[in-house]
Design a protein around this motif. Structure first.
Motif, PDB file in Angstrom:
ATOM      1  N   LYS B 122       0.653  -0.837   0.013  1.00  0.00           N
ATOM      2  CA  LYS B 122       0.129  -0.196   0.166  1.00  0.00           C
ATOM      3  C   LYS B 122       0.752   1.366  -0.154  1.00  0.00           C
ATOM      4  N   ASP B 124       1.434   4.977   2.555  1.00  0.00           N
ATOM      5  CA  ASP B 124       0.495   5.445   3.141  1.00  0.00           C
ATOM      6  C   ASP B 124       2.118   6.384   3.855  1.00  0.00           C
ATOM      7  N   ASP B 125       2.163   7.297   2.442  1.00  0.00           N
ATOM      8  CA  ASP B 125       3.852   8.357   2.781  1.00  0.00           C
ATOM      9  C   ASP B 125       4.875   7.894   2.129  1.00  0.00           C
ATOM     10  N   SER B 133      -3.196  -4.387  10.366  1.00  0.00           N
ATOM     11  CA  SER B 133      -4.338  -4.218  10.525  1.00  0.00           C
ATOM     12  C   SER B 133      -4.838  -2.980  10.512  1.00  0.00           C
ATOM     13  N   SER B 135      -7.103   0.772   9.780  1.00  0.00           N
ATOM     14  CA  SER B 135      -8.819   1.440  10.160  1.00  0.00           C
ATOM     15  C   SER B 135      -8.866   1.884   9.120  1.00  0.00           C
ATOM     16  N   LEU B 136     -10.114   2.545   8.575  1.00  0.00           N
ATOM     17  CA  LEU B 136     -11.262   2.250   8.013  1.00  0.00           C
ATOM     18  C   LEU B 136     -10.542   3.546   6.797  1.00  0.00           C
ATOM     19  N   ASP B 137      -9.505   4.997   7.282  1.00  0.00           N
ATOM     20  CA  ASP B 137      -8.742   5.790   7.083  1.00  0.00           C
ATOM     21  C   ASP B 137      -7.915   4.766   6.228  1.00  0.00           C
ATOM     22  N   ASP B 138      -6.862   3.768   6.398  1.00  0.00           N
ATOM     23  CA  ASP B 138      -6.187   3.865   6.372  1.00  0.00           C
ATOM     24  C   ASP B 138      -6.128   2.789   4.580  1.00  0.00           C
ATOM     25  N   GLN B 140      -8.263   3.671   3.045  1.00  0.00           N
ATOM     26  CA  GLN B 140      -8.304   4.241   1.485  1.00  0.00           C
ATOM     27  C   GLN B 140      -7.774   4.560   0.618  1.00  0.00           C
ATOM     28  N   ASP B 141      -6.465   4.420   1.700  1.00  0.00           N
ATOM     29  CA  ASP B 141      -4.914   4.530   0.530  1.00  0.00           C
ATOM     30  C   ASP B 141      -4.737   2.894  -0.733  1.00  0.00           C
TER      31      ASP B 141
END
Lengths: 214, 323
Positions: B122, B124-125, B133, B135-138, B140-141
């Motif tokens: 993924k 993510d920066d 694991s 989150s719902l925000d992760d 969206q990556d």
């Protein structure tokens, strides 16, 4: 389990926050959600207040919330709730007739104001930032560490913007994307078993306040 | 020689998504999963996936007489997957097919066993391996997978007619030699009802020498799939979810090589449109879709009856359960 779920929903339903004037509130930070039950939490309801300034960490005996604190951490008085056939009582199970189930509630609020201050106070459930507050803008992630008595804790539910966003991973980490500018309210909840004498469960809930300017 | 659809069925089956929705703490949320386009999911650590895909192809026939035209096929893909950790999963697939002509001739049997290895990543920066694991925000990556698959020649590539002559290579139940595939996928969940998915893959075959001395090397295959998924309905309390998918599946087939020369009536390119739906309950999911050849540019269009792109339709069904 029912109690746990109820508390998680309760956690989502109400906020606690420290405003810019250093007043601790209970209710709804977004007033359009208000039921008119907002209140200021008084000193009598607070158990302890901790402050970190630079590398110094100390307890404020007077329970005054001080502006010079880089991070403030407030632990509220413990409270017992016991469900009975005739309603929920705010008292422990051993003092309640016809108790069905009960829990002890331990709540805390943390407000982080500056980068590089000590954020973890080793007092129950806490949410802390692992990225710099000053670098977080709307759309960025707040990278959080969940600890319990200072140690990383996995499996803790974390909610933001009226929704559970996930649970902390095996290293106690979870990321939340900031949706709007202003004071943020991020909440964590952890349920532990108790001995069944005074309560069946201990429910820890902790709120993190950070301010995102843009 | 006609290049028959078992290749398509096998390869898309190998690399296609396995139909396990992301089920978060908050209920049935997370990215949707199309049928033919590979989404960028890996299996949770220590989990086992049971998978079945059924693909029924109905071909256009050029004549009304019983003259040996391909009429229909049924492909069954039985699969088992295991999540070694959050970013690495492995699968084994056993395909079985039935292919029928309009003169009542048919072949059937287990095809070559295949293995697939998937690495999840993924952004993510920075690019990272898929964490255990999120989150719902992760979620969206942007998520990605890269995969490598190969088949082993466990099927029969030398089946004969009653007179002892070899059945056409395309009708055999095995390639006779291993085949190899590389794939990449990308997935973006927008944090609401919409998910965008895309994948590319390249599949190559080794030349096989049959028992009569003839040699065939099936043409290489390139695929580009894109899909959108829309969550029509969800009931978080019961972890029930229904998604609608629309896919565009591009396929380029290289020309087969027979005894060193390009084989007539093989290869070409085509686009399928595949509307479909997926119903998920907890960690079980069923999906159905119809794959419609919408644009074709085959090398010898008039001679390629029974090839990919010459279907009336393909009806696809999948079932998967995460254990």
């Amino acid at each position: 389990m029912i109690i746990t779920q109820a508390l998680i929903y309760s956690l989502l339903a109400h906020d606690m926050w420290v405003d810019d004037a250093l007043v601790l509130h209970y209710g709804h930070m977004q007033m359009n959600h208000s039921h008119g039950d907002e209140k200021e939490i008084k000193k009598e309801e607070i158990s302890k207040v901790f402050c970190s300034s630079g590398s110094n960490v100390f307890e404020i005996e007077t329970k005054e919330l001080k502006a010079e604190c880089d991070t403030l951490f407030i632990v509220l008085n413990e409270a017992y709730y016991t469900k009975t056939p005739y309603g929920t009582k705010r008292q422990s199970k051993d003092k309640t007739k016809m108790a069905i189930s009960s829990f002890k509630s331990i709540e805390s609020v943390k407000r982080i104001n500056k980068d590089n201050s000590k954020q973890i106070f080793n007092k129950g459930l806490e949410l802390s930032l692992t990225n710099k507050l000053s670098s977080i803008e709307v759309g960025d992630k707040a990278r959080l560490l969940v600890t319990y008595d200072g140690r990383a804790r996995a499996g803790v539910s974390v909610a933001y913007a009226d929704k559970v966003r996930g649970v902390s991973d095996r290293d106690g980490r979870i990321n939340i994307r900031i949706q709007k500018a202003g004071l943020q309210n991020i909440k964590a909840s952890l349920t532990l078993k108790d001995d069944g004498i005074k309560s069946d469960e201990i429910i820890h809930s902790s709120t993190l306040n950070i301010k995102v300017l843009k | 020689m006609k290049k028959i659809s078992i290749l398509l069925a096998l390869c898309t089956g190998l690399f296609a998504h396995h139909g396990v929705p992301s089920i978060s703490l908050a209920g049935v949320e997370g990215p949707g999963a199309p049928l033919e386009t590979t989404s960028s999911s890996t299996l949770p650590e220590g989990s086992l996936l049971a998978y079945l895909k059924v693909d029924h192809a109905k071909y256009k026939t050029y004549t009304s007489t019983r003259d040996g035209e391909a009429e229909s096929s049924e492909y069954f893909m039985y699969g088992l997957g295991y999540g070694f950790n959050s970013y690495f999963s492995a699968y084994v697939f056993v395909p079985y097919y039935i292919k029928s002509q309009d003169d009542a001739f048919s072949t059937s049997g287990f095809h070559d066993i295949s293995f697939q290895f998937v690495l999840g990543m993924k952004y993510d920066d920075g690019l990272m391996l898929t964490p255990s694991s999120e989150s719902l925000d992760d979620m969206q990556d942007w998520h990605f997978t890269t995969s490598f698959s190969f088949t082993l020649p466990t099927g029969n590539s030398n089946a004969t007619m009653p007179d002892g002559s070899l059945i056409d290579a395309g009708m055999q139940t095995g390639f006779g030699e291993p085949s190899f595939m590389l794939g990449l996928s990308a997935t973006k969940w927008f944090g609401n009802d919409w998910t965008l998915v895309g994948d590319v893959s390249y599949n190559t075959f080794l030349e096989n020498t049959y028992s009569d001395g003839s040699k065939v090397r099936f043409g290489d295959e390139f695929r580009l799939n894109t899909a959108i998924s829309y969550m029509l309905y969800s009931k978080p309390a019961s972890k029930l979810r229904l998604d609608f998918n629309m896919e565009a599946n591009y396929l380029h087939l290289g020309r087969d090589i027979e005894n060193g020369s390009g084989a007539n009536a093989t290869g070409g390119e085509m686009i399928y449109l595949t509307p479909g739906a997926r119903l998920s309950y907890k960690t079980t999911s069923v999906a159905v879709g119809v794959k419609l050849p919408t644009w074709t540019n085959l090398n010898e269009e008039d001679l390629q009856q029974g090839a990919e792109g010459k279907e009336d339709y393909r009806l696809i069904f999948t079932f998967s359960a995460l254990l």
